[in-house]
Design an enzyme around this catalytic site. Structure first.
Site, PDB file in Angstrom:
ATOM      1  N   LYS A 141       0.795  -1.410   0.212  1.00 46.86           N
ATOM      2  CA  LYS A 141       0.156  -0.158  -0.053  1.00 46.86           C
ATOM      3  C   LYS A 141       1.090   1.076   0.465  1.00 46.86           C
ATOM      4  O   LYS A 141       1.667   1.648   0.929  1.00 46.86           O
ATOM      5  CB  LYS A 141      -1.119  -0.288   0.934  1.00 46.86           C
TER       6      LYS A 141
ATOM      7  N   SER B   3     -10.230   2.076   2.498  1.00 45.22           N
ATOM      8  CA  SER B   3      -9.315   1.914   2.214  1.00 45.22           C
ATOM      9  C   SER B   3      -8.079   1.233   1.290  1.00 45.22           C
ATOM     10  O   SER B   3      -7.287   2.251   0.298  1.00 45.22           O
ATOM     11  CB  SER B   3      -8.456   3.185   2.750  1.00 45.22           C
TER      12      SER B   3
ATOM     13  N   SER C 110      -9.998  -0.476   7.588  1.00 40.78           N
ATOM     14  CA  SER C 110      -8.957  -0.040   5.481  1.00 40.78           C
ATOM     15  C   SER C 110      -8.743  -1.516   5.039  1.00 40.78           C
ATOM     16  O   SER C 110      -8.556  -1.775   4.282  1.00 40.78           O
ATOM     17  CB  SER C 110      -8.759   0.596   6.178  1.00 40.78           C
TER      18      SER C 110
END
Lengths: 485, 480
Positions: A77, A152, A176
């Site tokens: 990420k 997210s 997330s």
């Protein structure tokens, strides 16, 4: 071979059935084919990946051990720092920011033999549940390109779901990791707060943030946890305990274990089709000899409000360093210092980030602190007590990961409050610092979109979660389903 | 100052701790260094970094707390103080808000023979900010982050101080304590010890405090004293003219001797303090505090008593010499060399202190010669190798260049002339050249001798032993 699991490809590499360079090239050609449709990556680290593939192969050919993740391509990420690599948080603010150091998890993955292939898209600064607040692009859900992958960590979920990486890392502040895992039908886990070092994770809300993996199955999850957990002297909130070999928990019999269901908390806002899959999953556990027990989580309904006070307060302070002075976006024209701050931040941050910075600034303001931040801290204690009480009687708690399946672009992204509600079942876990995992448990009738089952454990009881999750996986076929892209 | 007014003063003192490394990373705290060379991703607030508390910082702060009679908190925490400024890379300063490490202490001061306790409200740990450098040539402002996250303690006094003398005595006491604990180098010129003055005035007999102002960042005793006098007079004049005192932050210009308002309460920051989530609370055991107590070294009071007993120094001397640990250390080394405590003390309180004050030096540590050199100088005088008059010249040279006294004496040929024949030659010559003085002497004007002595010394370039000179002149004159 991109469709294989992490442990399958690792074994093939180890047994010299495949060359690491071929594995890496194969995954990049898969990316070339699928990425234009999914748009899950922000940047690639192909040059170092290929170099590293050759180095690892040489080691392997020399008879050296190349680690439990030896040669396996993994995605990261884009809020986790890699030395010399752009780390953008999917924000215009950090569009050109090159991290000057490695996050601890990156060092650990590299030590375990992993090959990092690229950085994945996310909601800007990890704020959102759709990955649609990214400054760069909308990542699509591999199961339906008109729908969001969740967020997210939407990019990290989508790359595993669409076989563009064997595993990935995300971060979970209020769901997330688990919510996009659920939306994309992969396994995603937020470990206990303090078991994975946060050093090098660009902070959203420090007391809630936790790094965790996305994998194709539960065995891979155990392997990833082995690689990334551990006390880190660079993170004083990381915990000094004896870390187990998580793979040993996989084949434990769950007969006689007790699974708690907070029936009252489940009540409102839960989509009927999601509810159906959830109830079927519970039936599977009953058939495996687990005890099902109804529990109360009286304060869980306040978790969302608590979360939006604590997380925004911490974010308002954590994101203040992005001021246009040292790095990141700086406005071109400004009158004076204050103007430089205002314009740089106005231009560099997106709407959702600004909304949360303003909320957080407000709740910490003099005269409001007691009513909001202090009160939220007190409710946090009550939620922790709630869970403590519950875990006296049960081994794990089961909940749907999200109240709904993935929504269409523009459907909820225009109404922040509606989107915040997607976190209702995941947020209490962060508030209490507990470990929790989302595992695929089927598809909704009408939308045909994936549904996730969330398993929550007591502090440091990741092993129980893995046992219960692995038992489910062995007795169902959901995890073997692949999106058609 | 007008007798019908009373001044209420409280000081906030910042002391940079002399730990080897910074408060949350392992960068050096050393002063100087090229800009931005003493920093890393952590102290420059790069995205994703986390702080790790330097345990020495807690140790030093706890020791200061013990030495100033504070209660040491068994549970304290660190908080974020949020504000934007280019010298603060994280945009928050990690400090302590509602649960400081030390509280409720005091120090004792003595002004004009009167003893007084000044209360200490709290001592907490925090980090320093960087430095902005304004480039006059390009008009740019640059940031040097070397000082970012150097550990500080902030010592907040009660509003117990009533005038500049008390303020200086209090600062003197804190400085001495910090020095004896060896936790701060107390170089005020370099900013490692600095002070904010909170001051208000009220009519005597009033029970309510007046509105206070805060004058920031004073970095010399002189500046503290002068700014207090300035601000006291300003506030009284303002009130007497029917004006109002506004709660404001003020800046002191020491060159001009004038204070200015910087910002008023209306545009004061809302710092939005909240507990630092990246740092666990600081939990101290009883054993830890006891251990710190046991490690407190000999402080000023004990050393002063020792100097009176061991070196037979007068109380005044002992007090002056021990007021600075560095002065006291210097004293002991010089005494060890020459075994003449009172003379060492005279030099330290006299010429050396005067020279330091006249120069831009922080204190005796900046003096170029060593304590052993001073001891040697005193030995040279004792042995009669040089006269006291020559010694002053040698001393000036030592202060200027840091050269060894014996080298200066050798180089400049300053060895005292004690050879009576050689001196007699000069005496005879001088007397021969000054018949008027001889006549004056014969007429009973003893003062005339002084003139002749002066001429002899001049002729010998100051090297003649004054005792012998005197003796020979009298002999010679009486022979006439």
């Amino acid at each position: 071979m991109y469709e294989l699991t992490l442990h399958e490809i690792r074994d093939k590499i180890k047994n010299k059935e495949v060359k690491i360079i071929d594995v890496v090239n194969d995954i990049y050609s898969r990316i070339d084919k699928v990425e234009p449709k999914i748009e899950a990556y922000v940047s690639f680290t192909k040059e170092t990946a290929i170099k590293r593939a050759n180095e690892l192969q040489e080691k392997l050919d020399n008879g050296e051990d190349i680690g439990p993740l030896g040669g396996v391509p993994i995605a990261i990420k884009d809020n986790i720092c890699i030395d010399g690599t752009k780390t953008t948080c999917s924000s215009k603010m950090l569009e050109n920011f090159v991290a000057p150091y490695n996050a601890t998890v990156i060092n650990k993955l590299v030590e375990a033999g992993a090959i990092i292939i690229g950085k994945t898209n996310m909601d800007e600064f990890a704020m959102g549940s759709s990955t649609a607040t990214s400054y760069f692009k909308n990542t699509k859900n591999p199961w339906n390109l008109e729908r969001v992958p969740g967020g997210s960590s939407g990019g990290s979920a989508a790359v595993v779901s669409s076989d563009m990486a064997y595993a990935s890392l995300g971060s979970d502040t209020g769901g997330s990791i688990r919510q996009p895992a659920s939306y994309c039908s992969v396994v995603g886990m937020k470990p206990t707060y303090g078991t994975v070092s946060r050093f090098g994770l660009i902070a959203f809300a420090s007391s809630l943030d936790q790094i965790g993996p996305f994998t194709k199955d539960v065995e891979d999850m155990a392997i990833m946890l082995n690689a990334i957990t551990g006390k880190d002297k660079m993170d004083t909130t990381s915990v000094d305990i004896e870390y187990p070999d998580y793979t040993k928990a996989l084949d434990k019999d769950i007969k006689g274990m007790t699974i708690g269901i907070p029936t009252k908390f489940l009540g409102e806002g839960l989509n009927q089709e999601v509810k159906q899959r959830f109830e079927e999953a519970i039936e599977v556990y009953k058939s495996l000899g687990a005890n099902i027990k109804e529990i109360d989580l009286d304060y869980a309904k306040y978790a969302l409000a608590t979360y939006y006070i604590i997380s925004t307060a911490e974010a308002s302070s954590n994101l203040a360093r992005f001021d246009g002075i040292k790095y990141g976006h700086r406005a071109e024209d400004f009158e004076d210092l204050i103007d430089l701050y205002k314009k740089s931040r106005t231009e560099g941050f997106g709407t959702e980030v600004k909304r949360r910075i303003m909320l957080g600034t407000y709740v910490l303001s003099s005269g409001y602190y007691d009513a909001y931040y202090k009160r939220a801290g007190q409710v946090r204690t009550l939620i922790i007590e709630d869970f403590k009480k519950a875990f006296k009687d049960v081994d794990v708690i089961a909940l749907p990961t999200a109240p709904n399946v993935s929504f269409k672009f523009g459907e909820k992204t225009e109404n922040p409050l509606e989107m915040y509600l997607e976190d209702i079942f995941t947020v209490p876990v962060n508030i209490a610092g507990l470990p929790a995992l989302s595992i695929p448990c089927g598809f909704a009738e009408t939308s045909k979109m994936p549904v996730g089952l969330q398993l929550i454990g007591n502090l440091f009881e990741e092993e129980k979660i893995l046992s219960v999750a692995h038992a489910f996986e062995k007795n169902t076929e959901h995890h073997n389903m692949k999106p058609n892209i | 100052m007008r007798e019908d007014y009373e001044v209420i003063i409280g000081l906030e003192v910042h002391a940079e701790l002399s730990t080897k490394t910074k408060i949350y990373c392992s960068c050096t705290t050393e002063f100087g260094g090229d800009p931005n060379t003493h920093c890393c991703p952590i102290c420059t607030g790069m995205p994703g970094v986390l702080p790790v508390l330097n345990e020495k910082v807690v140790e030093y702060a706890v020791k200061m707390g013990i030495a100033t009679n504070c209660e040491i908190a068994k549970f304290s925490k660190q908080d974020r103080k949020n504000y934007f400024y280019p010298d603060l890379p994280k945009a928050f300063q990690t400090s302590q808000y509602d649960l400081p490490l030390c509280e409720h202490g005091y120090v004792e001061i003595s002004v004009n023979g009167k003893n007084k306790k000044i209360g200490i409200t709290r001592i907490h740990i925090e980090e320093d900010a960087g430095k902005l450098i304004h480039d006059a040539y390009t008009g740019d402002t640059l940031v040097d982050m070397n000082r970012c996250a150097v550990p500080l303690i902030e010592i907040v006094s009660e509003p117990d101080i009533r005038n500049a003398d008390e303020a200086i005595a209090y600062m003197q006491a804190l400085k001495s304590t910090l020095e004896y604990l060896e936790i701060c180098d107390c170089k005020m010129q370099e900013g490692s010890l600095r002070c904010d003055v909170n001051l208000s005035v009220r009519k005597k007999g009033e029970t309510k405090f007046g509105t206070r102002t805060e004058t920031k960042n004073l970095n010399s005793f002189k500046a503290i004293a002068r700014s207090i006098e300035f601000e006291t007079n300003r506030q009284i004049k303002e009130l007497e003219n029917g004006g109002t005192i506004y709660q404001e932050t003020r800046r002191w210009d020491d060159d001009k001797g004038v204070g200015y308002a910087m910002r008023s309460k209306e545009d004061a920051h809302d710092y939005r303090y909240f507990p630092e989530p990246d740092l666990a609370p600081i939990i101290l055991s009883e054993e830890y505090v006891e251990k710190m107590k046991a490690e407190i070294p000999e402080m000023q009071f004990a050393r002063k008593q020792r100097y009176i007993n061991e070196y037979s120094l007068p109380e005044y001397d002992a007090d002056q010499i021990t007021s600075s640990k560095y002065m006291a250390d210097f004293f002991e080394k010089a005494e060890a060399k020459c075994k003449n405590a009172k003379i060492v003390s005279n030099w330290l309180m006299g010429d050396i202190s005067r020279k330091i004050n006249e120069s831009e030096m922080n204190d005796i540590r900046d003096v170029k010669f060593t304590a052993e050199d001073l001891g040697e100088l005193i030995i040279l005088i004792d042995k009669g190798t040089i006269s006291s008059a020559i010694a002053k010249k040698v001393f000036d040279e030592m202060f200027e260049t840091g050269k060894k006294p014996e080298d200066i004496v050798k180089e400049k040929g300053l060895v005292q002339i004690t050879d009576e024949n050689a001196i007699k030659e000069i005496v005879v010559k001088v007397i021969g050249e000054n018949p008027q003085s001889v006549a004056d002497y014969k007429a009973g004007k003893d003062k005339a001798i002084g003139f002749i002595v002066g001429q002899v010394m001049k002729a010998s370039k100051g090297k003649a032993n004054p005792g012998i000179v005197n003796k020979l002149i009298i002999e010679e004159l009486n022979d006439k």
